[in-house]
Scaffold this motif. Sequence first.
Motif, PDB file in Angstrom:
ATOM      1  N   SER A 192      11.225  -3.750 -21.318  1.00  0.00           N
ATOM      2  CA  SER A 192      10.715  -3.990 -19.921  1.00  0.00           C
ATOM      3  C   SER A 192      11.788  -4.632 -18.836  1.00  0.00           C
ATOM      4  N   LYS A 193      12.048  -4.438 -17.714  1.00  0.00           N
ATOM      5  CA  LYS A 193      12.826  -5.013 -16.747  1.00  0.00           C
ATOM      6  C   LYS A 193      11.725  -4.850 -15.507  1.00  0.00           C
ATOM      7  N   PRO A 194      11.298  -5.944 -14.826  1.00  0.00           N
ATOM      8  CA  PRO A 194      10.382  -6.087 -13.623  1.00  0.00           C
ATOM      9  C   PRO A 194      10.748  -4.842 -12.406  1.00  0.00           C
ATOM     10  N   LEU A 195       9.685  -4.508 -12.240  1.00  0.00           N
ATOM     11  CA  LEU A 195       9.872  -3.565 -10.854  1.00  0.00           C
ATOM     12  C   LEU A 195      10.645  -4.076  -9.666  1.00  0.00           C
ATOM     13  N   THR A 196      11.550  -3.652  -8.984  1.00  0.00           N
ATOM     14  CA  THR A 196      12.281  -4.336  -7.989  1.00  0.00           C
ATOM     15  C   THR A 196      11.321  -4.145  -6.825  1.00  0.00           C
ATOM     16  N   TRP A 197      11.505  -4.775  -5.650  1.00  0.00           N
ATOM     17  CA  TRP A 197      10.690  -4.638  -4.666  1.00  0.00           C
ATOM     18  C   TRP A 197      10.725  -3.419  -4.051  1.00  0.00           C
ATOM     19  N   ASN A 198      11.955  -2.549  -3.848  1.00  0.00           N
ATOM     20  CA  ASN A 198      12.090  -1.149  -3.275  1.00  0.00           C
ATOM     21  C   ASN A 198      11.172  -0.136  -4.047  1.00  0.00           C
ATOM     22  N   THR A 199      11.178  -0.482  -5.377  1.00  0.00           N
ATOM     23  CA  THR A 199      10.591   0.716  -6.144  1.00  0.00           C
ATOM     24  C   THR A 199       9.132   0.278  -6.144  1.00  0.00           C
ATOM     25  N   ARG A 200       8.587  -1.019  -5.813  1.00  0.00           N
ATOM     26  CA  ARG A 200       7.215  -1.336  -5.707  1.00  0.00           C
ATOM     27  C   ARG A 200       6.768  -0.419  -4.411  1.00  0.00           C
ATOM     28  N   VAL A 201       7.508  -0.448  -3.330  1.00  0.00           N
ATOM     29  CA  VAL A 201       7.140   0.076  -1.946  1.00  0.00           C
ATOM     30  C   VAL A 201       7.151   1.512  -2.112  1.00  0.00           C
ATOM     31  N   ARG A 202       8.047   1.912  -3.026  1.00  0.00           N
ATOM     32  CA  ARG A 202       8.154   3.428  -3.217  1.00  0.00           C
ATOM     33  C   ARG A 202       6.734   3.966  -4.020  1.00  0.00           C
ATOM     34  N   ILE A 203       6.460   3.079  -5.156  1.00  0.00           N
ATOM     35  CA  ILE A 203       5.462   3.411  -5.887  1.00  0.00           C
ATOM     36  C   ILE A 203       3.922   3.288  -4.775  1.00  0.00           C
ATOM     37  N   ALA A 204       3.920   2.517  -3.883  1.00  0.00           N
ATOM     38  CA  ALA A 204       2.784   2.385  -2.768  1.00  0.00           C
ATOM     39  C   ALA A 204       2.776   3.559  -2.121  1.00  0.00           C
ATOM     40  N   LEU A 205       3.990   4.073  -1.620  1.00  0.00           N
ATOM     41  CA  LEU A 205       4.100   5.197  -0.797  1.00  0.00           C
ATOM     42  C   LEU A 205       3.514   6.458  -1.405  1.00  0.00           C
ATOM     43  N   GLY A 206       4.179   6.820  -2.667  1.00  0.00           N
ATOM     44  CA  GLY A 206       3.707   7.819  -3.506  1.00  0.00           C
ATOM     45  C   GLY A 206       2.245   7.907  -3.813  1.00  0.00           C
ATOM     46  N   MET A 207       1.800   6.695  -4.107  1.00  0.00           N
ATOM     47  CA  MET A 207       0.219   6.721  -4.334  1.00  0.00           C
ATOM     48  C   MET A 207      -0.656   7.137  -3.077  1.00  0.00           C
ATOM     49  N   ALA A 208      -0.117   6.453  -2.110  1.00  0.00           N
ATOM     50  CA  ALA A 208      -0.532   6.821  -0.587  1.00  0.00           C
ATOM     51  C   ALA A 208      -0.789   8.343  -0.105  1.00  0.00           C
ATOM     52  N   ARG A 209       0.623   8.905  -0.556  1.00  0.00           N
ATOM     53  CA  ARG A 209       0.758  10.415  -0.198  1.00  0.00           C
ATOM     54  C   ARG A 209      -0.341  11.161  -1.297  1.00  0.00           C
TER      55      ARG A 209
END
Length: 689
Positions: free
Chosen positions: A488-505
């Motif tokens: 694995s490679k760590p999740l980048t910051w932009n990917t983490r924000v995108r994941i939060a947004l998708g969860m919120a939706r």
Amino acid sequence: MDNSNNVLGLLIVVFLGVLTSQVLSKTNSPDVSALNVMYTSLNSPSKLSTWKSSGGDPCGDSWEGITCSGSSVTEIDLSNLGLSGSMGYQLSSLTSVTHFDLSKNNIKGDIPYQLPPNVQHLDLSHNGFTNNVPYSVSQMTDLEYLNLGNNQLNGQLSDMFQQLPKLKELDLSFNSITGNLPQSFSKLSSLTTLHLQNNKFTGTIDVLTNLPLDDLNIENNEFSGSIPDKIKDINNLETGGNSWSSGSSSSSKNKSDKKGKSGGGGNSIAIGLIIAGVALGVLAVIAIVISVFSRRTSAHESRFLDEERFSRKSFSRELSRELTSEMHKDFKEYKSVEPSASIDIVSLQNLPSVSLKQSFSDNEFANRINSRRSTSVRAVAYALSDLQNATANFAAGRLVGQGSVGRVYRAKYADGKVLAVKKIDSSLFQGKRAEEFSEMVASISKLRHQNIVELVGYCSEQGHNMLIYEYFRNGSLHDFLHLSDDYSKPLTWNTRVRIALGMARGLEYLHEVCSPSVIHKGIKSSNIFLDVELNPRVGDSGLGRFNELTSQSLGVGYNAPECTHPSAYTIKSDVYSFGVVMLELLTGRMPFDSSKAKVEQCLARWATPQLHDLDALASMVDPALRGLYPPKSLSRFADIIALCVQSEPEFRPPMSEVVQALVRLVQRSSMKLREDLGASRRMDDDDYY
């Protein structure tokens, strides 16, 4: 005057003593709540006359079978009381319990995944427990005694004994456990007593060779091979009733094999040679048939494995191609589609993977769902036999997850299709109407959103109730954040924000689009799955009727402060849990980590006061990011978290406002996410399948 002062002083001392006694005897709230749930789950037995279904003071009021130290429950001994029902879902809250004994009762259903995590003595023997040994046992590092004998356990043992160095006695006798002994048995460095008699274990016992055993009973199984010399030296050894090779003991160390007497002259010898010759001929024919069949099977399996590897390589190439495209589309406002009010069951005749054999009750089940027919939403009825084949009869090697609702298995089909099968704990349907499962399937099938895990089908046969979902090879957000490895490679910051947004939706859809609203009651990182583009999908949506029973087992650190009992859980409790997952994205920490200093163990409690302190925030951020994040974006992300994890539910924002705040964060940051997939993706590895 002096006398009156003395009397007054004495009264004050007595009063303070009584008050102090009451304070000291007050039982910890999580312990009380767990015992309340346990009492109700055991059908409120009259033999536990001092117990209560809500409130009470187990330590102060000396509840039957309860031993305390200060305000903590430390021992529970309810052996041989004729108890029935189930054990409850909140036992993991009993963090100070070291002795737990419910043996010699009539308790049924699965052994719950939630058990006292620090227990040293665990005895659930002589009951009616079914299914398998819960994987949570693997985390009980202080466990010294485990007795699950004389139940109805079945299936294979998971390879889960690596972290139990203190375990001295293990008894799994008189069950129906199958398969080989797990290799992790070899890690039980303190094990002196092992009773496995009267099961269906197969294979060799070589894994036991170097254990410090002085009492081993493996009688009446299906073991094969030979008994290692070291094992033959064990003081108390019982090995009869197995298929040992020539020369091995058939009963015990102290009993030798009876040898047949020769005699009968030349005729008997000749007859014996004839019989042997015929037997060898038959064996030769069988060997030829097996060889041909094995070559065909091996060729088929080899092709299937090659297809899987090719699929994974194609998956990697697909991700690489995505690196050249802008990902702004991920942040466009999603227009939710109103869920259909009905469900369509696909005709079994059109499904090659579904058996055409159905019992009357199965057809009746399908008819109940068909009464709500529609052409827009489809849920497939899967046959139990097909699911058994696709999961290798729900083998331990296919187990990919386990929670309070049930176990999840990976189902693989010859055409390359892979599905996730959630086998719901049978105890959750005890005492319920037969049609409740069909109603649940119909309800879940209406949930359609790009950030919600889609229900593919269902199975309801022979007392089994299962839900079939899409399978995500990238696993869960929990895996990415907390199970780091070389693949694995760590999740980048932009990917983490995108994941939060998708969860919120996804949560916005459940809370504000669905009618009636759907409260999830199980938001945690292990329930957030990532597709090939690392977009989040919220799993277990629509299982609120079960999570109402199991909301306390959501996990330490995820539950909102108001969730002192299941009925207190609301939409705003979901928002709090979402905020905790955002904290995991921000810090890379577990929601609760007992290995850290006490003040830092609960993530929300430790992090919340620091979310508006820029210096503290910089020290909190996940080290795996290596400082590669925009400070302003980090601060705004923290501000959203602070709103979600407020202690007062009424002050937490609705999810639509959280979505808007995250969209504004993205717009202000002018994020371009084309680099995220390549930097964050999980690499291909054979072990992942």
